[in-house]
Design a protein around this motif. Structure first.
Motif, PDB file in Angstrom:
ATOM      1  N   MET A   1      -4.213   9.447 -20.841  1.00 32.57           N
ATOM      2  CA  MET A   1      -5.156   8.513 -20.236  1.00 32.57           C
ATOM      3  C   MET A   1      -4.449   7.605 -19.229  1.00 32.57           C
ATOM      4  O   MET A   1      -4.956   7.336 -18.134  1.00 32.57           O
ATOM      5  N   GLY A   2      -3.252   7.136 -19.589  1.00 33.02           N
ATOM      6  CA  GLY A   2      -2.483   6.309 -18.661  1.00 33.02           C
ATOM      7  C   GLY A   2      -2.087   7.079 -17.420  1.00 33.02           C
ATOM      8  O   GLY A   2      -2.144   6.561 -16.294  1.00 33.02           O
ATOM      9  N   ALA A   3      -1.694   8.344 -17.591  1.00 31.98           N
ATOM     10  CA  ALA A   3      -1.295   9.165 -16.444  1.00 31.98           C
ATOM     11  C   ALA A   3      -2.479   9.418 -15.524  1.00 31.98           C
ATOM     12  O   ALA A   3      -2.352   9.354 -14.287  1.00 31.98           O
ATOM     13  N   THR A   4      -3.642   9.714 -16.097  1.00 37.10           N
ATOM     14  CA  THR A   4      -4.826   9.942 -15.278  1.00 37.10           C
ATOM     15  C   THR A   4      -5.194   8.688 -14.496  1.00 37.10           C
ATOM     16  O   THR A   4      -5.582   8.761 -13.319  1.00 37.10           O
ATOM     17  N   ALA A   5      -5.066   7.538 -15.145  1.00 33.66           N
ATOM     18  CA  ALA A   5      -5.343   6.282 -14.456  1.00 33.66           C
ATOM     19  C   ALA A   5      -4.394   6.084 -13.281  1.00 33.66           C
ATOM     20  O   ALA A   5      -4.811   5.650 -12.191  1.00 33.66           O
ATOM     21  N   LEU A   6      -3.124   6.408 -13.453  1.00 32.05           N
ATOM     22  CA  LEU A   6      -2.150   6.231 -12.382  1.00 32.05           C
ATOM     23  C   LEU A   6      -2.387   7.202 -11.232  1.00 32.05           C
ATOM     24  O   LEU A   6      -2.235   6.839 -10.059  1.00 32.05           O
ATOM     25  N   ILE A   7      -2.744   8.453 -11.543  1.00 33.79           N
ATOM     26  CA  ILE A   7      -3.015   9.425 -10.473  1.00 33.79           C
ATOM     27  C   ILE A   7      -4.182   8.942  -9.616  1.00 33.79           C
ATOM     28  O   ILE A   7      -4.126   8.970  -8.378  1.00 33.79           O
ATOM     29  N   ALA A   8      -5.254   8.499 -10.273  1.00 34.77           N
ATOM     30  CA  ALA A   8      -6.407   7.999  -9.523  1.00 34.77           C
ATOM     31  C   ALA A   8      -6.090   6.696  -8.805  1.00 34.77           C
ATOM     32  O   ALA A   8      -6.616   6.435  -7.716  1.00 34.77           O
ATOM     33  N   ALA A   9      -5.214   5.871  -9.379  1.00 34.56           N
ATOM     34  CA  ALA A   9      -4.883   4.574  -8.777  1.00 34.56           C
ATOM     35  C   ALA A   9      -4.157   4.716  -7.453  1.00 34.56           C
ATOM     36  O   ALA A   9      -4.169   3.791  -6.634  1.00 34.56           O
ATOM     37  N   ALA A  10      -3.530   5.840  -7.219  1.00 32.11           N
ATOM     38  CA  ALA A  10      -2.794   6.029  -5.966  1.00 32.11           C
ATOM     39  C   ALA A  10      -3.721   6.185  -4.769  1.00 32.11           C
ATOM     40  O   ALA A  10      -3.328   5.909  -3.624  1.00 32.11           O
TER      41      ALA A  10
ATOM     42  N   ARG B   1       0.811  -1.219   0.000  1.00 28.80           N
ATOM     43  CA  ARG B   1       0.000   0.000   0.000  1.00 28.80           C
ATOM     44  C   ARG B   1       0.849   1.276   0.000  1.00 28.80           C
ATOM     45  O   ARG B   1       0.297   2.375  -0.052  1.00 28.80           O
ATOM     46  N   ILE B   2       2.151   1.116   0.068  1.00 31.25           N
ATOM     47  CA  ILE B   2       3.061   2.266  -0.006  1.00 31.25           C
ATOM     48  C   ILE B   2       3.738   2.316  -1.369  1.00 31.25           C
ATOM     49  O   ILE B   2       3.769   3.361  -2.038  1.00 31.25           O
ATOM     50  N   ARG B   3       4.251   1.181  -1.803  1.00 27.45           N
ATOM     51  CA  ARG B   3       5.028   1.179  -3.049  1.00 27.45           C
ATOM     52  C   ARG B   3       4.166   1.391  -4.289  1.00 27.45           C
ATOM     53  O   ARG B   3       4.591   2.076  -5.225  1.00 27.45           O
ATOM     54  N   ILE B   4       2.975   0.814  -4.315  1.00 22.75           N
ATOM     55  CA  ILE B   4       2.109   0.980  -5.492  1.00 22.75           C
ATOM     56  C   ILE B   4       1.753   2.455  -5.711  1.00 22.75           C
ATOM     57  O   ILE B   4       1.888   2.977  -6.832  1.00 22.75           O
ATOM     58  N   PRO B   5       1.287   3.199  -4.689  1.00 26.41           N
ATOM     59  CA  PRO B   5       1.017   4.625  -4.923  1.00 26.41           C
ATOM     60  C   PRO B   5       2.249   5.413  -5.326  1.00 26.41           C
ATOM     61  O   PRO B   5       2.161   6.329  -6.160  1.00 26.41           O
ATOM     62  N   ALA B   6       3.405   5.086  -4.747  1.00 27.21           N
ATOM     63  CA  ALA B   6       4.630   5.804  -5.116  1.00 27.21           C
ATOM     64  C   ALA B   6       4.953   5.602  -6.594  1.00 27.21           C
ATOM     65  O   ALA B   6       5.270   6.563  -7.313  1.00 27.21           O
ATOM     66  N   VAL B   7       4.858   4.354  -7.045  1.00 24.75           N
ATOM     67  CA  VAL B   7       5.099   4.065  -8.468  1.00 24.75           C
ATOM     68  C   VAL B   7       4.074   4.778  -9.343  1.00 24.75           C
ATOM     69  O   VAL B   7       4.398   5.298 -10.417  1.00 24.75           O
ATOM     70  N   CYS B   8       2.833   4.827  -8.879  1.00 29.84           N
ATOM     71  CA  CYS B   8       1.769   5.487  -9.655  1.00 29.84           C
ATOM     72  C   CYS B   8       2.074   6.976  -9.838  1.00 29.84           C
ATOM     73  O   CYS B   8       1.964   7.508 -10.959  1.00 29.84           O
ATOM     74  N   TYR B   9       2.432   7.660  -8.767  1.00 31.62           N
ATOM     75  CA  TYR B   9       2.700   9.090  -8.868  1.00 31.62           C
ATOM     76  C   TYR B   9       3.908   9.364  -9.762  1.00 31.62           C
ATOM     77  O   TYR B   9       3.870  10.250 -10.633  1.00 31.62           O
ATOM     78  N   LEU B  10       4.977   8.629  -9.555  1.00 31.63           N
ATOM     79  CA  LEU B  10       6.181   8.856 -10.367  1.00 31.63           C
ATOM     80  C   LEU B  10       5.922   8.467 -11.824  1.00 31.63           C
ATOM     81  O   LEU B  10       6.380   9.155 -12.745  1.00 31.63           O
ATOM     82  N   GLY B  11       5.196   7.378 -12.041  1.00 33.67           N
ATOM     83  CA  GLY B  11       4.871   6.973 -13.402  1.00 33.67           C
ATOM     84  C   GLY B  11       3.976   7.978 -14.101  1.00 33.67           C
ATOM     85  O   GLY B  11       4.145   8.268 -15.297  1.00 33.67           O
TER      86      GLY B  11
END
Length: 538
Positions: free
Chosen positions: A413-422, A381-391
């Motif tokens: 679209m991929g970036a928006t998905a990652l921001i929300a995924a965090a 729950r820490i590493r996934i959001p970190a990867v999402c924001y940086l990605g």
């Protein structure tokens, strides 16, 4: 057979097919979330957050009509959105105190009903000043949603599932934003902006009544967890607490037992607390509460909340993520129209695709992090959001700089998905490191910082774009420029987005830093919770 009879039969067949398809989809959704009882709670909580998202989107979508009817400019439109957020920031901590001490479902129902009243008053405002006052009132009652839903989610759903559950609930917020933007804009354009606010208010009264009548108050501390397959919420009502506040304090022996239990190895890491115990991670004795957290005063509680290192880092990263997303939501339509020379309808379709990306990212990340946690990966729950924001920060560079829509859209679209995924794993992680008796006040602190960040985002993005491009308005909410966007305006927004990517990168860095303290903070929260249960039994 006449043509009208054929048409009538075709319409009837289509209606039956839609009803059948709707029932099939509903059945699949109910099975996915774990049964009818869970589906009801998740749907209602998601609808509450969806109302807030729909309201923000409706203001932007109805901006052209508001400007014309009230004789205001872009700054006036932006202030309508910022005023509600700032009012919510002022009231969210007092509401958090109430959440930790009173029955939460009635409080949430009352907040939704008052929100609908404020929205109706907005529809009948006779001047800009009156409308602004109603927006302030609306923001004040909106402050109920965040702390109440966070606390109720913690008591309705076990820790090992909270990431997935939060994903479903936050999906309601995203869907509400999309509905507000599409339906609100259509109604405001076809009828009037007043009709858009009336349409927005009506579901709230039904939602408040449904919450009040069908959702029982769960017991604090997990005794009312909804198990997969639950059909009725009646069992929750049977285990609901009477509302008494536990007496503070406990014996030294109880505290020692709590510490021993927190350090006892677990057989399988299905929750964050069990995962850290299986690795022998000890709690921080200095931060283990020796009593019921609900008995703490506000100042003492806030001081304790802000002393938890991983909580502070997670709140900082989440606020930065919402800051960037707030600026993106405000200016994305203008940027798309000016940078790619799109018409209004095409730009709205592009925004719809970005919303789809955000929804997919939200739903996938919650399930993924819960699966990894069940496999014993403590820091999922820490590493996934970190990867999402940086990605997301990396994907948005070509997404913003791209000169052609088709390849750039997929990056965006991929970036928006990652921001929300965090968001789902971060929301779950904050509950992991906080004793249950402080969930309301802790979410109040987080909501305060998030609201401030979101309120400042349009000013910061717009002001930076002004400085770069020399455009006149300080902020330009979605929908305020139905005409062609000037090249200088598009360039200013492009540079503004690129510079503000530092906020996303910083969010990723803060989240990564939380790796160091998160396991110990989880163990500390578990020990504090055990100690609180000993206190209540003493």
């Amino acid at each position: 057979m006449t043509a009208s009879e054929v048409a009538a039969r075709a319409a009837s067949a289509l209606a039956r097919a839609l009803r059948g398809g709707g029932r099939a989809v509903r059945g699949q959704v109910v099975e996915l979330v774990g049964g009818p009882a869970r589906a009801r709670v998740i749907a209602l909580f998601g609808a509450v957050l969806g109302l807030g998202g729909a309201d923000t989107a409706t203001v932007g979508a109805a901006a052209p009509q508001l400007e014309h009817a009230l004789h205001i400019g872009n700054a006036g439109i932006g202030l309508l959105s910022s005023a509600a957020l700032l009012a919510g920031a002022v009231f969210v901590i007092p509401v958090g105190v109430l959440v930790d001490h009173v029955r939460r479902v009635p409080l949430l129902s009352l907040g939704v009903a008052l929100w609908s009243v404020a929205s109706l008053l907005s529809a009948f405002a006779g001047s800009y000043g009156t409308l602004l006052l109603t927006r302030l009132a609306l923001g004040a009652v909106t402050a109920t949603a965040g702390p109440a839903i966070a606390s109720l989610t913690g008591d309705y759903f076990p820790a090992q599932e909270r990431g997935r559950v939060y994903a479903y609930i936050l999906g309601g917020e995203i869907a509400g934003s999309a509905a507000g933007f599409i339906l609100g804009g259509t109604v405001a354009s076809a009828i009037s902006w007043r009709a858009a606010f009336v349409l927005l208010a009506l579901p709230g009264f039904w939602l408040a009544r449904t919450l009040w009548r069908t959702v029982p108050e769960p017991a604090r501390g997990g005794q009312s967890h909804l198990r997969p397959g639950a059909v009725s919420l009646a069992d929750v009502a049977a285990t609901a607490e009477p509302g008494a506040t536990a007496e503070p304090g406990a014996t030294a022996g109880a505290w020692a037992a709590a510490m021993a239990e927190a350090q006892e190895p677990a057989a399988a890491g299905t929750t964050a607390a069990e995962a850290v115990r299986s690795r022998g991670i000890a709690p921080n004795p200095r931060l283990v509460l020796r009593g019921d957290a609900r008995a703490m005063g506000l100042v003492e509680a806030i001081r304790y909340i802000m002393s938890i290192p991983s909580y502070v880092l997670l709140v900082a990263s989440s606020s930065l993520g919402y800051f960037f997303f707030g600026g993106l939501q405000t200016f994305v339509l203008l940027f798309m129209r000016g940078h790619y020379h799109l018409g209004q309808v095409t730009a709205e379709l592009v925004v719809a695709l970005l919303v789809v990306g955000a929804l997919l990212g939200t739903l996938i990340s919650g399930r993924l992090t819960d699966t990894l946690l069940r496999r014993g990966i403590v820091l999922a729950r820490i590493r996934i959001p970190a990867v999402c924001y940086l990605g997301a920060a990396g994907l948005l560079v070509p997404g913003v700089l791209g000169s052609h829509l088709t390849p750039a859209l997929w990056f965006d679209m991929g970036a928006t998905a990652l921001i929300a995924a965090a968001n789902p794993p971060l929301d779950a992680a904050r509950l992991d490191v906080m004793p249950a008796g402080l969930w309301g006040r802790a979410e109040g602190v987080r909501s305060l910082l998030r609201s401030l960040a979101q309120a400042l985002a349009p000013l910061a993005f717009g002001g930076l774009a002004d400085a770069v491009a020399g455009i006149a308005p300080q902020q330009t909410p979605i929908g305020t420029h139905p005409g062609v966007i000037s090249p200088s305006s598009a360039t200013g927004l492009e540079v503004s987005f690129l510079i503000m990517l530092t906020a996303l990168a910083a969010a990723g860095v803060f989240t990564l830093r939380a790796q160091r303290s998160y396991p110990e903070d989880v163990a500390t929260a578990a020990a504090a919770q055990t100690q609180a249960e000993w206190s209540r039994d003493a």
